[in-house]
Design a protein around this motif. Sequence first.
Motif: not given
Length: 330
Positions: A258-275
């Motif tokens: 659908a073309g959505g964006k993955l945005a946000g600060p590195w801290f908090g937006a991405l899973p810690k130690d995940g992928e």
Amino acid sequence: MRAFRITEWGRPPQVAEVPRPSAGPGQVLVRVAGCGLCHTDVTLPHMPAAVGERLGWQLPFTLGHEIAGWVAESRVPGFAEGDAVAVVTQNSCGRCWHCLHGLDSSCPNALAGRGYGRDGGLAPYVVVSGERSLIRLDSLDPVTAGPLTDAGATAYHAVRRVLPRVYPGGTVAVIGVGGLGSFAVQFLGLLTGCRVVAVDTNPLRLKVAAELGAHDTAESLGRLGADAVLDFVGTDDTIAAGLRALRAGGSYGLIGAAGGKLAGPWFGALPKDGEVFTFQGSSVADLHDVIALAGSLRNDVRRFPFDDIEDAYARLVAGSLDGGRGLIVF
Ligand code: NAD
Ligand code: ZN
């Protein structure tokens, strides 16, 4: 023969008369029994022309990348007229570094293939190059096997990708339980001991997902602490909700286009130690596995004759296919 083709960028595909092809050296001509309709087909005509050119796509071409049928002419040893076959969606070369490492869907020589830049299966006949692109069907019916090649194999690839992060007693959410997602629900049931949560805005799809083994269904995703989230939608909202639903160390797969964006600060937006991962399509081995598992899968299809192809796509877009993959039968 009549074929459903993209003739010009930005214009809806149309039915056109084309000559019946024949098999060249190293090729097989397949008489199409059934061809599944993928949501990707709806977006392809609206791709910027420059992207099509960069991918080496040649207009006009016939749509349809979920193909199965019978060999009509063979110039490939080991395949004879009348053999029932599924056609691998990926057009990977089998020789490059990526193919040698099982990453067919990243093969740089496969940017165009049957139904995306070259003639595909929404016509009575399609030409297939090479033994690698054909899988013998033995007892499976070629009329309904087409959706296994993409909806099935792509969903399998996604599930296989998250297996190392999924634990018995854990949770996996599947966002968008349509054509691809409803196979993902089934593979999670077959391959893991996790709880499966199906998320969809269409209540009918949720009902089908529960029949296919989803333990819970929901119209939106909460903070689940999930081992993995497989997003078969891919809007800004589903991406944000999918990432929020993970536990630390979890895995988020973006498969929906659908073309959505993955945005946000590195801290908090991405899973810690995940992928976080994405991919397009599957490997040849994925499809072999899916066909081996086919006896344990429910492969719901809604059949349409070629004359009703536009209606079938309209129903796919409107979400009114009554819970099955749209399939054109010849
Ligand atoms: P589909 O229309 O059969 O299924 C999509 C499902 O998502 C539907 O059940 C719909 O109700 C649901 N949905 C839509 N918006 C939603 C939202 N905001 N929240 C929750 N559910 C929502 O489509 P499909 O053929 O299964 O394809 C799914 C996506 O995967 C498409 O974007 C397609 O282009 C993409 N795709 C990607 C690959 C790949 O290799 N990455 C391959 C094939 C298809
Ligand atoms: Zn390759």
